[in-house]
Design a protein around this motif. Structure first.
Motif, PDB file in Angstrom:
ATOM      1  N   UNK A   1       0.840  -1.201   0.000  1.00 18.26           N
ATOM      2  CA  UNK A   1       0.000   0.000   0.000  1.00 18.26           C
ATOM      3  C   UNK A   1       0.870   1.244   0.000  1.00 18.26           C
ATOM      4  N   UNK A   2       0.361   2.309  -0.635  1.00 16.47           N
ATOM      5  CA  UNK A   2       1.163   3.524  -0.781  1.00 16.47           C
ATOM      6  C   UNK A   2       0.800   4.591   0.247  1.00 16.47           C
ATOM      7  N   UNK A   3      -0.459   4.618   0.652  1.00 15.50           N
ATOM      8  CA  UNK A   3      -0.889   5.614   1.630  1.00 15.50           C
ATOM      9  C   UNK A   3      -2.168   5.115   2.296  1.00 15.50           C
ATOM     10  N   UNK A   4      -2.500   5.622   3.467  1.00 10.83           N
ATOM     11  CA  UNK A   4      -3.775   5.237   4.091  1.00 10.83           C
ATOM     12  C   UNK A   4      -4.939   5.716   3.233  1.00 10.83           C
ATOM     13  N   UNK A   5      -5.835   4.805   2.866  1.00 10.03           N
ATOM     14  CA  UNK A   5      -6.995   5.211   2.073  1.00 10.03           C
ATOM     15  C   UNK A   5      -8.208   5.496   2.952  1.00 10.03           C
ATOM     16  N   UNK A   6      -8.085   5.227   4.242  1.00 10.51           N
ATOM     17  CA  UNK A   6      -9.170   5.538   5.169  1.00 10.51           C
ATOM     18  C   UNK A   6      -8.566   5.658   6.564  1.00 10.51           C
ATOM     19  N   UNK A   7      -8.840   6.755   7.227  1.00 10.62           N
ATOM     20  CA  UNK A   7      -8.241   6.975   8.545  1.00 10.62           C
ATOM     21  C   UNK A   7      -9.284   7.305   9.604  1.00 10.62           C
ATOM     22  N   UNK A   8     -10.560   7.096   9.291  1.00 12.00           N
ATOM     23  CA  UNK A   8     -11.584   7.242  10.320  1.00 12.00           C
ATOM     24  C   UNK A   8     -11.520   6.058  11.263  1.00 12.00           C
ATOM     25  N   UNK A   9     -12.019   6.238  12.473  1.00 14.91           N
ATOM     26  CA  UNK A   9     -12.020   5.126  13.421  1.00 14.91           C
ATOM     27  C   UNK A   9     -13.212   5.240  14.358  1.00 14.91           C
ATOM     28  N   UNK A  10     -13.604   4.077  14.898  1.00 12.20           N
ATOM     29  CA  UNK A  10     -14.684   4.031  15.875  1.00 12.20           C
ATOM     30  C   UNK A  10     -14.096   4.003  17.275  1.00 12.20           C
ATOM     31  N   UNK A  11     -14.636   4.848  18.140  1.00 12.31           N
ATOM     32  CA  UNK A  11     -14.199   4.923  19.531  1.00 12.31           C
ATOM     33  C   UNK A  11     -15.279   4.257  20.380  1.00 12.31           C
ATOM     34  N   UNK A  12     -14.927   3.156  21.038  1.00 14.56           N
ATOM     35  CA  UNK A  12     -15.885   2.367  21.809  1.00 14.56           C
ATOM     36  C   UNK A  12     -15.586   2.469  23.294  1.00 14.56           C
ATOM     37  N   UNK A  13     -16.634   2.702  24.086  1.00 14.19           N
ATOM     38  CA  UNK A  13     -16.494   2.786  25.542  1.00 14.19           C
ATOM     39  C   UNK A  13     -17.523   1.847  26.172  1.00 14.19           C
ATOM     40  N   UNK A  14     -17.102   0.893  26.999  1.00 10.56           N
ATOM     41  CA  UNK A  14     -18.078  -0.016  27.621  1.00 10.56           C
ATOM     42  C   UNK A  14     -18.965   0.729  28.610  1.00 10.56           C
ATOM     43  N   UNK A  15     -20.236   0.374  28.629  1.00  9.20           N
ATOM     44  CA  UNK A  15     -21.158   0.948  29.608  1.00  9.20           C
ATOM     45  C   UNK A  15     -20.868   0.349  30.983  1.00  9.20           C
ATOM     46  N   UNK A  16     -20.835   1.189  31.989  1.00  6.54           N
ATOM     47  CA  UNK A  16     -20.537   0.728  33.348  1.00  6.54           C
ATOM     48  C   UNK A  16     -21.806   0.740  34.187  1.00  6.54           C
ATOM     49  N   UNK A  17     -22.069  -0.382  34.818  1.00  8.98           N
ATOM     50  CA  UNK A  17     -23.247  -0.500  35.674  1.00  8.98           C
ATOM     51  C   UNK A  17     -22.806  -0.793  37.105  1.00  8.98           C
ATOM     52  N   UNK A  18     -23.486  -0.159  38.051  1.00  6.85           N
ATOM     53  CA  UNK A  18     -23.249  -0.453  39.471  1.00  6.85           C
ATOM     54  C   UNK A  18     -24.204  -1.581  39.851  1.00  6.85           C
ATOM     55  N   UNK A  19     -23.742  -2.802  39.673  1.00  8.91           N
ATOM     56  CA  UNK A  19     -24.637  -3.948  39.804  1.00  8.91           C
ATOM     57  C   UNK A  19     -24.987  -4.279  41.250  1.00  8.91           C
ATOM     58  N   UNK A  20     -24.064  -4.030  42.168  1.00 15.72           N
ATOM     59  CA  UNK A  20     -24.287  -4.438  43.557  1.00 15.72           C
ATOM     60  C   UNK A  20     -24.797  -3.302  44.435  1.00 15.72           C
TER      61      UNK A  20
END
Length: 229
Positions: A78-97
């Motif tokens: 490959x010669x250059x990045x053809x796509x540089x977008x990205x997904x940022x994922x954050x897990x949902x936090x629950x106070x279960x107890x």
């Protein structure tokens, strides 16, 4: 923290532990990882004219993905990045107890807090609301739901009626798409190592798509000629 002791995570020790686990699992599957040193990936970045951000909190291709890209490109051609977008994922936090506030209110009453259910909805459920659109369910109070933004987690309202929320599915992560806008400003205009010529600067213009494509093509050709030399 004890005086003179190292701060936890100072040297990314959890990340290294994860890498070692990943290498071990690959070997168990019959694959032998080919490892590269930091100076080797640095040389590849300079070869492709790409920079690396040292700000690990920066949500960009050049903070988290550029090393992986140059390693892959060195094999794929490959010669250059053809796509540089990205997904940022954050897990949902629950106070279960924790089901109530730790400190009681006036009269010694502890307000409800925590848990994984809100007025019949599982917390984190993706719902469609007539006013707030797509959002996810948070807590509840006084017979009303708290709704949150899918990307940022910011609370949108605490006054949503359960009957106005149409449940779609349950989600465990909130996600945000980081646009690739400006990502190719990461192409360096410094001299490449071992090359006596100045690398062509990669300009960011307010141009049409055709003009931008032509600029990209011209810059790529310039880099290629320099690398051949």
């Amino acid at each position: 923290m004890k005086k003179g002791k190292r701060r936890w995570n100072e040297n990314f020790s959890p990340v290294q532990a994860g890498k070692e686990y990943f290498y071990r699992r690959l070997r168990e599957l019959g694959f032998e990882p080919v490892l590269r040193q930091g100076h080797e990936t640095k040389a590849l970045r300079e070869q492709f004219g790409l920079r690396k951000s040292h700000n690990k909190k920066e949500r960009s291709f050049f903070s988290h993905c550029v090393d992986a890209w140059v390693l892959a490109a060195s094999v794929s051609g490959a010669e250059r990045p053809d796509h540089a977008g990205l997904y940022y994922l954050v897990p949902l936090r629950f106070h279960r107890r924790q089901l109530h506030r730790l400190e009681p209110d006036r009269g010694g009453v502890r307000r409800p807090y925590g848990g994984t259910r809100s007025l019949g909805f599982k917390r984190g459920t993706l719902v469609r609301h007539p006013e707030w659109g797509l959002c996810c369910v948070g807590g509840h109070r006084g017979g009303r739901l708290s709704l949150h933004d899918l990307s940022t987690g910011k609370r949108l309202t605490q006054n949503a009626k359960p009957e106005d929320c149409r449940a779609l599915t349950c989600v465990s992560w909130r996600s945000q798409y980081i646009s690739e806008k400006g990502c190719f400003s990461g192409l360096s205009s410094r001299p490449l190592k071992g090359v006596g010529l100045q690398a062509a600067p990669f300009y960011e213009y307010n141009l049409s798509k055709g003009e931008k494509a032509e600029n990209i093509k011209r810059a790529i050709n310039y880099y290629r000629e320099m690398l051949i030399v």
